[in-house]
Design a protein around this motif. Structure first.
Motif, PDB file in Angstrom:
ATOM      1  N   TRP A  21       0.813  -1.231   0.000  1.00 46.13           N
ATOM      2  CA  TRP A  21       0.000   0.000   0.000  1.00 46.13           C
ATOM      3  C   TRP A  21       0.840   1.272   0.000  1.00 46.13           C
ATOM      4  O   TRP A  21       0.563   2.210  -0.759  1.00 46.13           O
ATOM      5  CB  TRP A  21      -0.984   0.024   1.182  1.00 46.13           C
ATOM      6  N   VAL A  42      -5.896  -2.702  -7.068  1.00 45.83           N
ATOM      7  CA  VAL A  42      -4.974  -3.256  -6.075  1.00 45.83           C
ATOM      8  C   VAL A  42      -5.344  -4.708  -5.766  1.00 45.83           C
ATOM      9  O   VAL A  42      -6.478  -5.128  -5.955  1.00 45.83           O
ATOM     10  CB  VAL A  42      -4.948  -2.409  -4.774  1.00 45.83           C
ATOM     11  N   VAL A  45      -7.456  -7.037  -0.341  1.00 50.26           N
ATOM     12  CA  VAL A  45      -7.055  -6.289   0.865  1.00 50.26           C
ATOM     13  C   VAL A  45      -7.373  -7.027   2.156  1.00 50.26           C
ATOM     14  O   VAL A  45      -6.890  -6.641   3.213  1.00 50.26           O
ATOM     15  CB  VAL A  45      -7.752  -4.915   0.932  1.00 50.26           C
ATOM     16  N   SER A  71       0.393  -6.833   1.809  1.00 50.86           N
ATOM     17  CA  SER A  71       0.529  -5.481   1.242  1.00 50.86           C
ATOM     18  C   SER A  71       0.454  -4.395   2.308  1.00 50.86           C
ATOM     19  O   SER A  71       0.794  -3.245   2.019  1.00 50.86           O
ATOM     20  CB  SER A  71      -0.560  -5.221   0.188  1.00 50.86           C
ATOM     21  N   PHE A  77      -3.509   1.046   4.286  1.00 53.98           N
ATOM     22  CA  PHE A  77      -4.455   1.049   3.168  1.00 53.98           C
ATOM     23  C   PHE A  77      -5.178   2.393   3.105  1.00 53.98           C
ATOM     24  O   PHE A  77      -5.286   3.018   2.044  1.00 53.98           O
ATOM     25  CB  PHE A  77      -5.463  -0.103   3.330  1.00 53.98           C
ATOM     26  N   MET A  80      -2.957   5.096   1.811  1.00 55.78           N
ATOM     27  CA  MET A  80      -2.794   4.985   0.354  1.00 55.78           C
ATOM     28  C   MET A  80      -3.986   5.598  -0.377  1.00 55.78           C
ATOM     29  O   MET A  80      -3.829   6.393  -1.309  1.00 55.78           O
ATOM     30  CB  MET A  80      -2.650   3.516  -0.053  1.00 55.78           C
TER      31      MET A  80
END
Ligand code: QV4
Length: 474
Positions: A21, A42, A45, A71, A77, A80
């Protein structure tokens, strides 16, 4: 829910497959926004099972909806999404609504530390128990609707999306991501879920978060993974009104053409003329993270010349909602992303030209790829005009009076005056070079007052494409 909510004139999504992220946040600010990318798909998650050797596909085996994976965690997250939205780059999440993880002996521990017993269909982190799943059966006949939608895709525990509890958990998960500022979702394995159930779920979702700059009443963008080679019992047409659908035939046919199995002149009727979905319903790509690993017609980074040509055509021809792939190097289906001795994903590193060096391929940082993202932005809202071909695999066309593309996929040179439709002047070919401080580092083309210019693409040129547009005038 077909609107991807792009900023300004931007119009290309990049799949930053398996990126972390905070690396994506940095990429939005330092590369994607300046180069005019519209959004990022992406990797999943939510928490997944941990598989030996850490293959990329472990992330397609959920354990819970906690937002911790290799990630990064929820805080990362959220950071990001905020940083990317701040520079006008949208985030789309790959979501797994069809299933949880496959069998695992004993108690599995996920990437957020949650325990589960997949063999018993017990996922206390949600919680889900056996009653929330379809009975176990195998898909043996891909043209049997019941099997495709109610049996287990490669043994992955198949959620029953017609149950109120399952629906409520999925909606809660997606709404949480909307709250964090995402613009939409790639729905994994959509074909394996009944379209009525998906319709219920999509229409129950919250509007996009206005605190992240989305207008009031914006609906999440949905693109659904439905693989339909034509003539399938469960077809793409059942899903296209709910959101966009991945157009796999685009990927297969563009691969065929640029591998030389089909003359490029036939591309004149590209799009619906080839039986593809209407443009606004089609999510288009040269390759995706699955089919780049299969043998066959589909092109990938390992064949750079035809791959770049296919990508140039993809982004120059006005059809579909475009996504470009950004890969990591792989030898086989299971190769994990670049990772260290502790099996942590490592960040991409770049050389002086901005290319990735440490196991990441980063096709989106290849000049021939990002230059075409710029081309697509520059020619937005124009039509194809002035199609020319040599009756075989040399073609050219204009995008209104804003852009011009020529390609040579024959084994002899293309050398002749062609109508570029551009205003008179000198233009820099953004494929062989770049316009830097007013001078062109590659080929330049002088266009006369009739719009014609002398075009040369040698059969052994490094790239078989030449692209001119009004934002790259010398
Ligand atoms: C194995 C056997 C099965 C057996 C099972 C149970 O192969 O026959 O039933 O064990 O014991 C991994 C392994 C796979 C293993 C499975 C379950 O590769 O061998 O099954 O785990 O343990 C990705 C990978 C899969 C991976 C899966 C889950 O591609 O290899 O399976 O993640 O980790 C169809 C669908 C389409 C799908 C496509 C691949 O219509 O929807 O196949 N594409 C999406 C994603 C894809 C992902 C999934 C769906 C599943 O794009 O990346 O699969 O979420 O066309």
């Amino acid at each position: 829910q077909h609107n991807p909510h792009w900023w300004g004139n931007r119009n290309t999504i990049v799949h930053l497959f398996e990126w972390k992220w905070l690396d994506i946040a940095q990429e939005c600010e330092s590369f994607l926004a300046p180069r005019g990318f519209a959004g990022v798909q992406v990797s999943p998650v939510n928490e997944n099972i941990i598989s030996a050797g850490r293959p990329w596909w472990e992330r397609y085996q959920p354990i819970s909806y906690k937002l911790t994976t290799r990630s990064g965690n929820e805080e990362e997250f959220g950071e990001m999404v905020r940083r990317c939205n701040d520079v006008g780059v949208r985030i789309y999440v790959d979501v797994l609504l069809n299933h949880m993880s496959g069998d695992f002996d004993g108690v599995a521990v996920g990437t957020a530390g949650t325990q589960a017993e997949p063999r018993k269909k017990s996922f206390p982190g949600v919680p889900y128990s056996a009653q929330d799943f379809h009975p176990t059966c195998e898909i043996t006949d891909w043209n049997d609707r019941f099997q495709v939608q109610q049996c287990e895709l490669v043994g992955l525990k198949d959620l029953n999306q017609s149950s109120d509890w399952v629906r409520s958990k999925l909606i809660e998960f997606l709404d949480h991501l909307i709250e964090l500022g995402v613009a939409g979702f790639r729905v994994d394995a959509a074909k394996h879920m009944a379209s009525e159930d998906l319709e219920y779920i999509y229409s129950s979702l919250s509007n996009l978060n206005i605190a992240h700059g989305f207008p009031h009443n914006s609906r999440p963008f949905i693109f659904q993974e439905v693989i339909d080679h034509g003539h399938e019992t469960v077809s793409r047409d059942e899903y296209r009104d709910l959101g966009a659908v991945t157009e796999f035939r685009f990927s297969e046919e563009i691969g065929n053409a640029f591998r030389g199995n089909n003359a490029l002149k036939w591309l004149q009727s590209w799009g619906t003329g080839w039986g593809f979905l209407p443009s606004g319903q089609a999510l288009t790509f040269v390759d995706n993270h699955d089919n780049q690993r299969d043998a066959g017609a589909v092109l990938n980074y390992k064949s750079p010349k035809p791959y770049k040509m296919a990508t140039a055509f993809h982004l120059a021809y006005p059809y579909g909602i475009s996504r470009v792939m950004s890969s990591f190097a792989f030898d086989d289906h299971d190769t994990p992303p670049p990772q260290d001795a502790q099996e942590r994903i490592i960040s991409p590193e770049f050389d002086a030209d901005g290319a990735c060096v440490n196991g990441w391929i980063c096709e989106h940082r290849w000049r021939q790829v990002y230059a075409m993202v710029g081309f697509k932005n520059a020619v937005r809202d124009t039509e194809i005009t002035g199609w020319w071909d040599n009756g075989d695999s040399q073609i050219s066309f204009c995008r209104g009076t804003k852009g011009f593309l020529a390609m040579n996929n024959n084994l002899y040179d293309l050398s002749q005056d062609l109508n570029t439709c551009l205003p008179a002047g000198t233009y820099c070919d953004v494929i062989s070079g770049s316009l830097i401080d007013g001078s062109c580092t590659g080929k330049s083309v002088t266009v006369n007052e009739h719009g014609y210019g002398y075009i040369h693409i040698g059969s052994d040129d490094f790239d078989g494409v030449l692209a001119l547009h009004v934002d790259a005038k010398v």
